[in-house]
Motif scaffolding. Sequence first.
Motif, PDB file in Angstrom:
ATOM      1  N   THR A 131      31.055  47.493   7.778  1.00 39.23           N
ATOM      2  CA  THR A 131      29.935  47.969   8.289  1.00 39.23           C
ATOM      3  C   THR A 131      28.763  48.032   7.565  1.00 39.23           C
ATOM      4  O   THR A 131      28.852  48.397   6.083  1.00 39.23           O
ATOM      5  CB  THR A 131      30.164  49.542   8.593  1.00 39.23           C
TER       6      THR A 131
ATOM      7  N   ARG B 107      23.414  48.129   2.363  1.00 34.57           N
ATOM      8  CA  ARG B 107      24.492  48.784   1.973  1.00 34.57           C
ATOM      9  C   ARG B 107      25.708  48.404   2.766  1.00 34.57           C
ATOM     10  O   ARG B 107      25.727  48.145   3.990  1.00 34.57           O
ATOM     11  CB  ARG B 107      24.683  50.351   2.154  1.00 34.57           C
TER      12      ARG B 107
ATOM     13  N   ARG C  98      30.017  48.794   3.691  1.00 35.59           N
ATOM     14  CA  ARG C  98      31.269  49.398   3.709  1.00 35.59           C
ATOM     15  C   ARG C  98      32.462  48.625   4.493  1.00 35.59           C
ATOM     16  O   ARG C  98      32.333  48.096   5.542  1.00 35.59           O
ATOM     17  CB  ARG C  98      31.396  50.701   4.399  1.00 35.59           C
ATOM     18  N   GLN C  99      33.743  48.515   3.564  1.00 34.87           N
ATOM     19  CA  GLN C  99      34.988  47.937   3.955  1.00 34.87           C
ATOM     20  C   GLN C  99      35.976  48.668   3.540  1.00 34.87           C
ATOM     21  O   GLN C  99      36.328  48.894   2.415  1.00 34.87           O
ATOM     22  CB  GLN C  99      34.911  46.380   3.305  1.00 34.87           C
TER      23      GLN C  99
ATOM     24  N   ARG D 278      35.740  51.490   0.677  1.00 31.28           N
ATOM     25  CA  ARG D 278      34.865  51.041  -0.385  1.00 31.28           C
ATOM     26  C   ARG D 278      33.259  50.877  -0.005  1.00 31.28           C
ATOM     27  O   ARG D 278      33.222  50.322   1.187  1.00 31.28           O
ATOM     28  CB  ARG D 278      35.361  49.797  -1.141  1.00 31.28           C
ATOM     29  N   VAL D 279      32.411  51.603  -0.572  1.00 31.92           N
ATOM     30  CA  VAL D 279      31.094  51.443  -0.287  1.00 31.92           C
ATOM     31  C   VAL D 279      30.484  50.739  -1.354  1.00 31.92           C
ATOM     32  O   VAL D 279      30.405  51.125  -2.454  1.00 31.92           O
ATOM     33  CB  VAL D 279      30.526  52.677   0.336  1.00 31.92           C
ATOM     34  N   GLU D 280      29.491  49.713  -1.141  1.00 31.00           N
ATOM     35  CA  GLU D 280      28.800  49.000  -2.249  1.00 31.00           C
ATOM     36  C   GLU D 280      27.261  48.843  -1.789  1.00 31.00           C
ATOM     37  O   GLU D 280      27.152  48.716  -0.385  1.00 31.00           O
ATOM     38  CB  GLU D 280      29.273  47.712  -2.749  1.00 31.00           C
TER      39      GLU D 280
ATOM     40  N   THR E 255      28.858  47.184  12.927  1.00 32.68           N
ATOM     41  CA  THR E 255      30.204  46.779  12.339  1.00 32.68           C
ATOM     42  C   THR E 255      30.497  45.784  12.956  1.00 32.68           C
ATOM     43  O   THR E 255      30.473  45.365  14.281  1.00 32.68           O
ATOM     44  CB  THR E 255      31.225  47.895  12.974  1.00 32.68           C
TER      45      THR E 255
END
Length: 774
Positions: A82, A106, A108-109, A112-114, A139
């Motif tokens: 996402t 940003r 997200r997988q 985990r968000v980075e 997504t």
Amino acid sequence: MGGARSPILAPVAALVLGTSLALPATRTSVPAAGGLAILGAALGGPAGRATGLFAAGLLGVWLRPERFRPPAGFPEPGRPVTVTAELGGGWRRESFGWSAPIEARRLRQGLRVERWRRRVYVSLPGEARPAEALSLRLTGYLSRAPGYANGGEPRAGPWRLRVKSRRFASPAGGGGPLRELSRALRRRLEGVFARAGGGPVDAPGSAAATERAGPGLARALVLGDARAVPVVVRRGLRRAGLAHLLAVSGLHVGLLAAAGLLAGRRLPAAWRLLPVAFACGVYLLVVGPRPAILRASLMALLAAAALLLERRAPGPHALTLTIGVLVALDPGAVRDLSFLLTASATAGIVVLAPALVGSWSRLPPVLARPLAATVGAQLCALPFAAPAFHLLSPFAPLANLFAVPWTGFCLLAGFAWTALAATSAAAGRRALPLLDLAAAPFEALSALPPGPLLTLPVALSGAGAAALAAALAAGLLWPRRGGPAVLLPIALLALLGLLARLPAPPPAGRTGPRPARPAPELVLLDVGQGDALLLRDGASAALVDGGGWRQADFGGRVLLPALARLGVRRLEAVVLTHPDLDHCGGLVDIAGYLPVGEVWTAPGWGDEPCARDLLALPAVGLRTFWRGESAALGRWRLAALHPPAGDRSQGNDRSLVLLAEAGGRRLLLTGDLEARGERRLLAAGLLQRRVDVLKVAHHGSRTSTGSAFLSAVAPRLALISAGTANPYGHPSPAVVARLRGRGIPVLRTDRSGMVKIAFPEKSPMRIELHGWPR
């Protein structure tokens, strides 16, 4: 005051150096950088400040790694992600739906968000145009092509996000009132240009690619989105060294700052800077915080403040301070090409240009100053521009003398038209001819034929380009008593052009005497999911198909660098086997950069958009090929085996099939011929002798390369051109197994990259692979 005596030059240089050295490192030592910072504080003075900022550069990269490298193992391939992103341009209609560039913020997988700052191209299904929301939450599945392996330094392709359904795409809010204002402004202006026909054009060769240039040019100048400018206009500007005019830059900000100063000239002294800040701030809201705009805005504010304070504002000081601020805010800027180009070009204007004006005292100031500015900018940007774009344009300095002020006029016209169209759509439509008139000179520029005075393809490394720039600058600064300052750079350019025409040197490690005459060669270029094959004998060269994609200028981005590295500066012919975009698109593009003698193809393709563009090229001859027609290219002899005379069928089975012979070797080039076409060739009795090399038809599709056909041609080597991990499954495992079952070696561009084969007489074929591990 010169830039060399600037008190901030050494500290900022130390900061940039520390950042640059930290970028390649994966484990920068925080304690070591902290120790350097303490040492700098202890030293004090200029040396201490420089040491401290060097340590700050190391620490800045370490503490903000997402700016320049992805987290280790993230994102994992094959798993959905996402992405929260800003829309980076308008939506473009594609065969599968819609696509647009986005600026990811940003990712997200799973859990985990980075923070993940990348430019990504997103694809959405559906017929209706997506909503013009500027912040998106998407997504889908991320992928990235490994790039094209044609002998140069590998450059991975762009990130792409495939969204399966619009249910997985929604607007994303947040960012505060300033961000909301930016979104609202951008959305309103996007709608103004879309209604005027200034949205992004479709693929080359489509009807939309021939739309009027006026609204597209205005959109590029006002919004910083050049995708609505017709492909031929963009190509014409690029080859003339004027591509920077379409990128939002200091020219835009300078005009806005000047307008702000004029608007505030009657305000009290303490308030006169407000209109400048307002104009620059609004423009930043519209186009976004791009490196060139940030750099120019900061410099404009510094210069305006100096004027209001009645103090001298030396350009080197303002530029040095601006670079330091931008690198401190974003350490990854030292690896960003747009930042490097804008910073180096500005350095050429504020540092090198005054020295050039001093050495050109015989020229009138009205000519010397603008000429020095454009020459200085291009020389300082050359070490970054030449390796990235593989072009030199000797015509560019003179072209800029006219093009820069005219672009300023177009920019003011674009701002005025945008304000008018935002107020009244009807009034905007009536004023469109004025935009077309403003774009007319740039359209005329695209009609100039290619040649070494306009465009000189080069294969230069960064060090080689820097050495060339230094030599040219030294020649231009030659003292008057030493002779005309312009003679040395002209001589150097002439020498470079002569060297560029020489054949490429043999690969490192090859021993033995060089042949008196280079052997005829075949080069299968890596063009992804497409075909492009070069036949050459010395200076004679022909390109059989040219690859292509739906985005613009495949020839300039992929073919031109590859041909420049091979030493090809002119094409005797371009050969169109059939007009599918993955064969034809690159041929149209490359003809804008290299002189082309003739187009060779079978008749009857004139109704196809891409073929129509190719056949309409000015000053290019046409040779039609039916079965039985032949042509010569140096020692190569080419004979057409298919299609037969009068054949009016369409599709892949009407591909032009060529048998090329040189030095007793036979090559069969089959385009995208299908099984039905193979059977027609067999029935005609044209495949009585085995061939040395077979270019496997249709990228190794299962509908081609049948058993009976292979038995007839019995190739000693098979070549397959296909894209890495392409969605069509090319080449078919059954076809590869069929070839290997007969003991036929197979070389594939998706695994071996570019394949180069030399055919010396009475000697074995010499094969070179120019790929990298994938």
